[in-house]
Design a protein around this motif. Structure first.
Motif, PDB file in Angstrom:
ATOM      1  N   ASP A   1       1.084 -24.096 -10.005  1.00 40.84           N
ATOM      2  CA  ASP A   1       2.314 -24.046 -10.796  1.00 40.84           C
ATOM      3  C   ASP A   1       2.316 -22.865 -11.757  1.00 40.84           C
ATOM      4  O   ASP A   1       3.331 -22.170 -11.904  1.00 40.84           O
TER       5      ASP A   1
ATOM      6  N   SER B   1      -1.153 -26.886 -13.434  1.00 41.96           N
ATOM      7  CA  SER B   1      -2.030 -26.649 -12.287  1.00 41.96           C
ATOM      8  C   SER B   1      -2.057 -25.154 -11.953  1.00 41.96           C
ATOM      9  O   SER B   1      -1.158 -24.399 -12.321  1.00 41.96           O
TER      10      SER B   1
ATOM     11  N   ASP C   1      -4.059 -26.588 -19.288  1.00 43.58           N
ATOM     12  CA  ASP C   1      -4.679 -26.609 -17.960  1.00 43.58           C
ATOM     13  C   ASP C   1      -4.688 -28.034 -17.408  1.00 43.58           C
ATOM     14  O   ASP C   1      -4.996 -28.989 -18.107  1.00 43.58           O
ATOM     15  N   TYR C   2      -4.337 -28.151 -16.132  1.00 43.47           N
ATOM     16  CA  TYR C   2      -4.221 -29.464 -15.484  1.00 43.47           C
ATOM     17  C   TYR C   2      -5.557 -30.179 -15.373  1.00 43.47           C
ATOM     18  O   TYR C   2      -5.635 -31.397 -15.497  1.00 43.47           O
ATOM     19  N   SER C   3      -6.625 -29.431 -15.155  1.00 47.10           N
ATOM     20  CA  SER C   3      -7.934 -30.022 -14.852  1.00 47.10           C
ATOM     21  C   SER C   3      -8.772 -30.184 -16.116  1.00 47.10           C
ATOM     22  O   SER C   3      -9.118 -29.195 -16.770  1.00 47.10           O
TER      23      SER C   3
ATOM     24  N   THR D   1       3.828 -31.985 -11.802  1.00 49.27           N
ATOM     25  CA  THR D   1       3.166 -31.035 -10.899  1.00 49.27           C
ATOM     26  C   THR D   1       3.984 -30.798  -9.629  1.00 49.27           C
ATOM     27  O   THR D   1       3.901 -29.746  -9.014  1.00 49.27           O
TER      28      THR D   1
END
Length: 457
Positions: free
Chosen positions: A227, A224, A242-244, A190
């Motif tokens: 990004d 993220s 997806d980061y989350s 990230t």
């Protein structure tokens, strides 16, 4: 040539000597000699020659620089093949690495960029016929407590381990490393994604038109919102997770129909129906869910271009994208899954075949230089495999570990002329893989007037 003008050497690396002849003839290390200026006095060996010795040792399978003394100094034929009249002692090579500065690292990176632009298929990629695929990822480089920028961070299956992190950009179609950069142990993708992509764009000289034909594939570490928006704003196509995980679960709730993955029945996929208004360019999202050990669903969301043809083209260059939306959905998921056979495999093979995690230096600049030598070694092996595969296509399937361990460890005899040039290589006929290698080496070295043949049983 008469016997009186030739010198015969027994070598454990006779097949690697053939590679050395090509490296020497093509002056592959030349840009390093021209651009790298280490502030160290030359006694017997120039600083760049000592780094060259380290490169040869890595190609010979050395997982530690101390092995220069046993793998290279005892191999005069290998030294001659690569254009060296003698080999530096390992401690002297270590001293040169320790003398390197951040400026030297930049010089070495510039030299590697020049080498890549000359020999790399990724640089010569035809963007008009097929999209370029760049994978970006991180991998841990464990080190001791006293190593500069060594800190506790994420290291797979090594809790509380200290180390640094290696960031890599891979031209996946060609399995070539475009960029390797070393970061401190706490850095994750990230944080490292943007400098890595900027460096890769510089090496590949990506203008706006080429960026629009380049697909960046990253895992959740590079997924993220910031990004992905940065990549989109820079003009790249993106295929990312997806980061989350929390956001993924919420988005998955909008899926109206789930489809069972025919390849993995325990996995289901579906289109996310919530509009992706948070991104600077239009994207579409795919939800993926699998049952966890507790029986609940685990969710992930893939971010993909609205036009899936680029994703299809990087995986299936010679066929048209299916018109069925379900086939398109599955193809996109499989394209993301293929990371495992791309950058993850390249990292694993370099760790096993080139000892990527085994060579450690306390000084950060020295570690960076050592890592870049490994980068060059990786690409030299990939390019050599491509050159050989022209005559022997079966060699194209061999990975880095097998190239180092089996293909370039075939013993035999090497004959050199009075000037130290290799004129004949006689390979051990009992070596298991020599039959498939001999014709390819003969075709490559014939223009250099080097004879390659099998010895007598």
């Amino acid at each position: 040539m008469s016997e009186s003008t030739t010198t015969e050497h027994i070598s454990s690396y006779a097949s690697l000597a053939a590679v050395g002849t090509l490296v020497r003839e093509r002056n592959l290390f030349g840009p390093v000699r021209e651009l790298l200026k280490v502030n160290q006095k030359t006694v017997k060996h120039a600083p760049t020659d000592k780094l060259y010795d380290a490169l040869i040792a890595i190609l010979a399978g050395a997982h530690g620089l101390v092995e220069i003394n046993t793998r290279l100094r005892a191999e005069p034929a290998l030294q001659r093949a690569f254009g060296r009249e003698a080999c530096a002692e390992q401690s002297v090579v270590q001293d040169t690495l320790d003398a390197c500065t951040a400026e030297n690292v930049s010089q070495f990176q510039a030299a590697l960029a020049t080498i890549y632009r000359t020999h790399g298929q990724g640089y010569a990629h035809d963007y008009r016929t097929r999209h370029q695929l760049l994978d970006v990822d991180m991998s841990g480089l464990p080190c001791g407590k006293q190593a500069a920028f060594g800190s506790r961070g994420y290291f797979a299956k090594q809790r509380n381990r200290r180390g640094r992190q290696l960031g890599r950009v891979l031209a996946t179609h060609y399995q070539e490393v475009v960029v390797d950069q070393v970061f401190d142990g706490k850095t994750q993708l990230t944080t490292a994604l943007q400098p890595l992509v900027v460096a890769a764009a510089d090496v590949l000289e990506l203008d706006a038109e080429r960026r629009a034909r380049t697909l960046i594939r990253v895992d959740a570490g590079g997924g993220s919102l910031d990004d992905v928006n940065w990549l989109l704003a820079e003009g790249f196509l993106v295929l990312a997770k997806d980061y989350s995980s929390q956001r993924a679960a919420k988005l998955a709730a909008s899926v109206t129909r789930w489809f069972v993955d025919p390849k993995l029945p325990e996995r289901e996929v579906g289109w996310v129906m919530t509009e992706a208004t948070e991104y600077v360019r239009k994207v579409q999202r795919i939800a993926v869910r699998c049952r966890k050990a507790n029986g609940q669903w685990g969710y992930a969301v893939l971010i993909a271009p609205t036009d899936l043809r680029p994703v299809w083209s990087v995986m299936h260059a010679d066929s048209e994208m299916p018109k069925d939306p379900l086939d398109q959905l599955l193809a996109t998921v499989y394209a993301y899954d293929a990371r495992g056979g791309g950058i993850e495999t390249s990292m694993k093979e370099d760790k096993q075949g080139l000892g990527l995690t085994r060579r450690q230096k306390r000084r950060f600049a020295a570690q960076q230089m050592l890592t870049l030598l490994g980068t060059l070694a990786h690409n030299v092996l990939i390019w050599t495999r491509r050159w050989l595969a022209v005559s022997e296509p079966r060699l194209a399937r061999y990975g880095v570990k097998r190239l180092v361990r089996d293909i370039f460890h075939i013993n035999g005899r090497v004959l050199c002329d009075a000037l130290g040039h290799v004129v004949e290589i006689i390979l051990n006929p009992a070596a298991p893989l020599v039959r498939g290698l001999i014709a390819a080496l003969q075709a490559l070295l014939a223009p250099l007037h080097v004879v390659v043949r099998l010895g007598e049983n």
